[in-house]
Motif scaffolding. Structure first.
Motif, PDB file in Angstrom:
ATOM      1  N   ASP A 153       1.005  -1.152  -0.207  1.00  0.00           N
ATOM      2  CA  ASP A 153      -0.085  -0.168   0.033  1.00  0.00           C
ATOM      3  C   ASP A 153       0.741   1.325   0.124  1.00  0.00           C
ATOM      4  O   ASP A 153       0.426   2.303  -0.734  1.00  0.00           O
ATOM      5  N   ALA A 182      -3.968  -2.517  -4.842  1.00  0.00           N
ATOM      6  CA  ALA A 182      -3.411  -3.488  -3.873  1.00  0.00           C
ATOM      7  C   ALA A 182      -4.450  -4.352  -3.382  1.00  0.00           C
ATOM      8  O   ALA A 182      -5.732  -3.948  -2.921  1.00  0.00           O
ATOM      9  N   ALA A 183      -4.331  -5.519  -3.501  1.00  0.00           N
ATOM     10  CA  ALA A 183      -5.381  -6.390  -2.972  1.00  0.00           C
ATOM     11  C   ALA A 183      -4.703  -7.679  -2.398  1.00  0.00           C
ATOM     12  O   ALA A 183      -3.551  -8.174  -2.991  1.00  0.00           O
ATOM     13  N   ASP A 184      -5.230  -8.470  -1.642  1.00  0.00           N
ATOM     14  CA  ASP A 184      -4.726  -9.899  -1.210  1.00  0.00           C
ATOM     15  C   ASP A 184      -5.016 -10.879  -1.960  1.00  0.00           C
ATOM     16  O   ASP A 184      -5.907 -11.022  -2.753  1.00  0.00           O
ATOM     17  N   ARG A 213       0.001  -9.540  -0.856  1.00  0.00           N
ATOM     18  CA  ARG A 213      -0.628  -8.506  -1.401  1.00  0.00           C
ATOM     19  C   ARG A 213       0.141  -7.758  -2.596  1.00  0.00           C
ATOM     20  O   ARG A 213       1.304  -7.452  -2.567  1.00  0.00           O
ATOM     21  N   GLN A 230       4.022  -7.923  -2.141  1.00  0.00           N
ATOM     22  CA  GLN A 230       4.265  -7.848  -0.657  1.00  0.00           C
ATOM     23  C   GLN A 230       3.954  -9.433  -0.329  1.00  0.00           C
ATOM     24  O   GLN A 230       2.753  -9.828  -0.221  1.00  0.00           O
TER      25      GLN A 230
END
Length: 265
Positions: free
Chosen positions: A220, A237-239, A244, A260
């Motif tokens: 993020d 950004a998303a899981d 992520r 990430q």
């Protein structure tokens, strides 16, 4: 996985073609903390070339566009033992040569090609320069992802050329297609080094392309730095299972992704 060792038939380098290398160096410096060092000056024969570094180690290259009409983008290079032989094999497999085999005196030999589905890639035969001095750590390349409309062609072409294996990862991606991984040893998670993303009408990237993933400590915050430096967000950004992630562009439209990694254990 991607490595800084001189291992053949793995992605070993990336570089960026930019309409303004100085501005691009400033962008990636703001986003990833990279510094730049000019290795070759501009000349009548073409634009100069820079090394982009993280903590003093080379992580990517940067050059000016030789064709003003060319689209700024990242190029993925695969290390090979013999560039000329690899180009001949690629052509036999349906690839087209865009830049013929050329020697960089004292450094190595390269060529740039387009695979049978239309994605551009390159090969690098090491001389004095192996490629990455750092990878798979924060703010360096972690993963190489092929976006293609014809995954079947890709799954035939690259294994024949580089000896890669294809391992299914996700049988039903949200956009409708599956997701497969490139690996050197099926069944070993540490041997995977890239993926195959099927292009559908729903995804924001609509042309065949190899796109680098950069590993980050905070996805993020990295997205915030990208937009603050003039870049854009293609996929917020998303899981996801590996961590992520987000799909982004720099201020000139060159595409890259970030990841990430999910905590281990």
């Amino acid at each position: 996985m991607i490595t800084s060792d001189n291992t053949p038939n793995l992605p070993g380098w990336i570089d960026l073609g930019s309409p303004d290398p100085g501005a691009s160096a400033a962008f990636y410096g703001q986003v990833f903390g990279w510094t730049s060092e000019q290795l070759m000056p501009d000349s009548p024969d073409g634009p100069g070339y820079w090394s982009l570094r993280k903590d003093g180690k080379s992580v990517a290259g940067l050059g000016g566009l030789t064709d003003p009409a060319a689209k700024p983008d990242w190029m993925t290079y695969v290390r090979v033992a013999d560039a000329a032989a690899s180009v001949a094999a690629a052509e036999a497999g349906g690839a087209k040569v865009r830049v013929p085999v050329m020697e960089v005196p004292g450094e190595g030999t390269f060529a740039q090609l387009t695979d049978p589905s239309g994605a551009e890639f390159a090969v690098w035969q090491s001389g004095g320069t192996t490629g990455f001095e750092a990878c798979c750590v924060d703010d360096t390349m972690l993963w190489a992802e092929l976006w293609t409309r014809d995954p079947a062609v890709a799954k035939a072409f690259y294994p024949a050329l580089f000896g890669w294996n294809v391992e299914p990862y996700m049988e039903g991606a949200p956009e409708g297609g599956g997701y497969d991984m490139w690996t050197t040893r099926p069944g070993d998670p540490l041997a995977a080094f890239g993926g195959i993303m099927t292009i559908t009408d729903q995804v924001p990237i609509q042309d065949e392309k190899w796109i680098p993933y950069f590993m980050v400590a905070d996805a993020d915050r990295t997205v915030e730095r990208v937009t603050g430096a003039g870049g854009t967000v293609l996929i917020p950004a998303a899981d996801a299972p590996p961590g992520r992630l987000a799909a982004l562009t720099d201020q000139f439209g060159a595409r890259f992704n970030i990841l990430q990694p999910a905590p281990m254990g």
